[in-house]
Structure formats: C-alpha cells, structure tokens
Design a protein around this motif. Structure first.
Motif, PDB file in Angstrom:
ATOM      1  N   VAL A  43       0.838  -1.205   0.000  1.00 53.26           N
ATOM      2  CA  VAL A  43       0.000   0.000   0.000  1.00 53.26           C
ATOM      3  C   VAL A  43       0.867   1.247   0.000  1.00 53.26           C
ATOM      4  CG1 VAL A  43      -1.663   1.311   1.371  1.00 53.26           C
ATOM      5  CG2 VAL A  43      -1.955  -1.131   1.085  1.00 53.26           C
ATOM      6  N   VAL A  44       1.922   1.279   0.783  1.00 54.03           N
ATOM      7  CA  VAL A  44       2.809   2.443   0.835  1.00 54.03           C
ATOM      8  C   VAL A  44       3.500   2.639  -0.503  1.00 54.03           C
ATOM      9  CG1 VAL A  44       4.899   3.353   1.916  1.00 54.03           C
ATOM     10  CG2 VAL A  44       3.152   2.290   3.320  1.00 54.03           C
ATOM     11  N   ARG A  45       3.934   1.579  -1.124  1.00 51.69           N
ATOM     12  CA  ARG A  45       4.588   1.706  -2.425  1.00 51.69           C
ATOM     13  C   ARG A  45       3.631   2.233  -3.485  1.00 51.69           C
ATOM     14  NH1 ARG A  45       7.709  -4.025  -2.371  1.00 51.69           N
ATOM     15  NH2 ARG A  45       9.224  -3.517  -0.768  1.00 51.69           N
ATOM     16  N   LEU A  46       2.398   1.767  -3.459  1.00 51.45           N
ATOM     17  CA  LEU A  46       1.415   2.250  -4.429  1.00 51.45           C
ATOM     18  C   LEU A  46       1.137   3.734  -4.231  1.00 51.45           C
ATOM     19  CD1 LEU A  46      -1.140  -0.700  -4.582  1.00 51.45           C
ATOM     20  CD2 LEU A  46       0.482   0.009  -6.334  1.00 51.45           C
ATOM     21  N   GLN A  47       1.081   4.197  -3.006  1.00 52.72           N
ATOM     22  CA  GLN A  47       0.847   5.617  -2.750  1.00 52.72           C
ATOM     23  C   GLN A  47       2.016   6.453  -3.271  1.00 52.72           C
ATOM     24  OE1 GLN A  47       0.169   5.796   1.464  1.00 52.72           O
ATOM     25  NE2 GLN A  47      -2.008   5.381   1.271  1.00 52.72           N
ATOM     26  N   LYS A  48       3.240   5.990  -3.063  1.00 47.10           N
ATOM     27  CA  LYS A  48       4.406   6.732  -3.551  1.00 47.10           C
ATOM     28  C   LYS A  48       4.417   6.768  -5.081  1.00 47.10           C
ATOM     29  CE  LYS A  48       7.519   5.931   0.316  1.00 47.10           C
ATOM     30  NZ  LYS A  48       8.780   5.297   0.755  1.00 47.10           N
ATOM     31  N   ASP A  49       4.103   5.644  -5.705  1.00 44.14           N
ATOM     32  CA  ASP A  49       4.069   5.604  -7.167  1.00 44.14           C
ATOM     33  C   ASP A  49       3.009   6.548  -7.727  1.00 44.14           C
ATOM     34  OD1 ASP A  49       6.098   3.772  -7.166  1.00 44.14           O
ATOM     35  OD2 ASP A  49       4.805   2.032  -7.547  1.00 44.14           O
ATOM     36  N   ALA A  50       1.848   6.600  -7.120  1.00 40.98           N
ATOM     37  CA  ALA A  50       0.775   7.486  -7.584  1.00 40.98           C
ATOM     38  C   ALA A  50       1.175   8.948  -7.420  1.00 40.98           C
ATOM     39  CB  ALA A  50      -0.512   7.195  -6.816  1.00 40.98           C
ATOM     40  N   GLN A  51       1.799   9.294  -6.312  1.00 47.20           N
ATOM     41  CA  GLN A  51       2.230  10.683  -6.091  1.00 47.20           C
ATOM     42  C   GLN A  51       3.287  11.088  -7.114  1.00 47.20           C
ATOM     43  OE1 GLN A  51       0.878  12.861  -3.971  1.00 47.20           O
ATOM     44  NE2 GLN A  51       2.190  14.405  -4.861  1.00 47.20           N
ATOM     45  N   GLU A  52       4.227  10.188  -7.404  1.00 48.87           N
ATOM     46  CA  GLU A  52       5.252  10.488  -8.412  1.00 48.87           C
ATOM     47  C   GLU A  52       4.633  10.631  -9.793  1.00 48.87           C
ATOM     48  OE1 GLU A  52       8.261   7.484  -8.172  1.00 48.87           O
ATOM     49  OE2 GLU A  52       8.882   8.096  -6.157  1.00 48.87           O
ATOM     50  N   LEU A  53       3.639   9.822 -10.126  1.00 53.23           N
ATOM     51  CA  LEU A  53       2.972   9.905 -11.420  1.00 53.23           C
ATOM     52  C   LEU A  53       2.263  11.248 -11.572  1.00 53.23           C
ATOM     53  CD1 LEU A  53       2.138   8.398 -14.036  1.00 53.23           C
ATOM     54  CD2 LEU A  53       0.113   7.641 -12.791  1.00 53.23           C
ATOM     55  N   ILE A  54       1.589  11.694 -10.544  1.00 55.68           N
ATOM     56  CA  ILE A  54       0.881  12.976 -10.590  1.00 55.68           C
ATOM     57  C   ILE A  54       1.884  14.123 -10.697  1.00 55.68           C
ATOM     58  CG2 ILE A  54      -0.559  14.550  -9.247  1.00 55.68           C
ATOM     59  CD1 ILE A  54      -1.951  12.019  -8.133  1.00 55.68           C
ATOM     60  N   THR A  55       2.964  14.056  -9.954  1.00 58.57           N
ATOM     61  CA  THR A  55       3.965  15.130  -9.966  1.00 58.57           C
ATOM     62  C   THR A  55       4.680  15.200 -11.312  1.00 58.57           C
ATOM     63  OG1 THR A  55       4.322  14.779  -7.603  1.00 58.57           O
ATOM     64  CG2 THR A  55       6.006  16.017  -8.768  1.00 58.57           C
ATOM     65  N   ASN A  56       5.008  14.068 -11.895  1.00 57.95           N
ATOM     66  CA  ASN A  56       5.762  14.047 -13.147  1.00 57.95           C
ATOM     67  C   ASN A  56       4.897  14.284 -14.386  1.00 57.95           C
ATOM     68  OD1 ASN A  56       8.086  13.496 -11.702  1.00 57.95           O
ATOM     69  ND2 ASN A  56       7.905  11.293 -11.953  1.00 57.95           N
ATOM     70  N   ASN A  57       3.580  14.131 -14.272  1.00 55.12           N
ATOM     71  CA  ASN A  57       2.676  14.305 -15.419  1.00 55.12           C
ATOM     72  C   ASN A  57       1.511  15.220 -15.038  1.00 55.12           C
ATOM     73  OD1 ASN A  57       4.042  12.346 -17.172  1.00 55.12           O
ATOM     74  ND2 ASN A  57       3.337  10.866 -15.655  1.00 55.12           N
ATOM     75  N   PRO A  58       1.745  16.504 -14.831  1.00 55.37           N
ATOM     76  CA  PRO A  58       0.646  17.390 -14.409  1.00 55.37           C
ATOM     77  C   PRO A  58      -0.422  17.566 -15.485  1.00 55.37           C
ATOM     78  CG  PRO A  58       2.631  18.653 -14.878  1.00 55.37           C
ATOM     79  CD  PRO A  58       3.002  17.218 -14.965  1.00 55.37           C
TER      80      PRO A  58
END
Length: 63
Positions: A43-58
C-alpha cells in the motif's frame, strides 16, 4: 564416616527415571503467517508511485 548409600540411591533413582522422558517431533509442521507486513508495504509503495505519477505528469491530472 558417612555411608555412601544415600548418594548412590539418589543416582540410581535418577537413572531409572531417565527412560520416562521422551522427546518427539510434532506430526504437523509449524506454520508462521507473515502476510500483514507485506500487505502494508504494498500500500505504501502504491501511494508513492501514484504521487510520483501525478507530480511528473501534471497535464494528465488537471486541477
């Protein structure tokens, strides 16, 4: 002089009881369940991946 009979009798008593104690392996294997921590890490890894995806692809996630 003291008689050696009490220590000798005590030793014989202990030797005679030695055959009464048996150690036996269990028939079923011991099972240890460690799934809880693994699920929390996923769950923690999925949250980090989602945050990075949003930050890198606004442009993909307009606000």
């Amino acid at each position: 002089m003291k008689s050696p009979a009490p220590p000798v009798l005590g030793a014989l008593l202990l030797l005679s009881l030695g055959g009464c104690i048996t150690v036996k392996a269990p028939d079923k294997p011991i099972e240890i369940n460690l799934n809880v921590k693994v699920q929390q890490e996923v769950v923690v890894r999925l949250q980090k991946d989602a945050q990075e995806l949003i930050t890198n692809n606004p442009e993909l996630f307009p606000q």
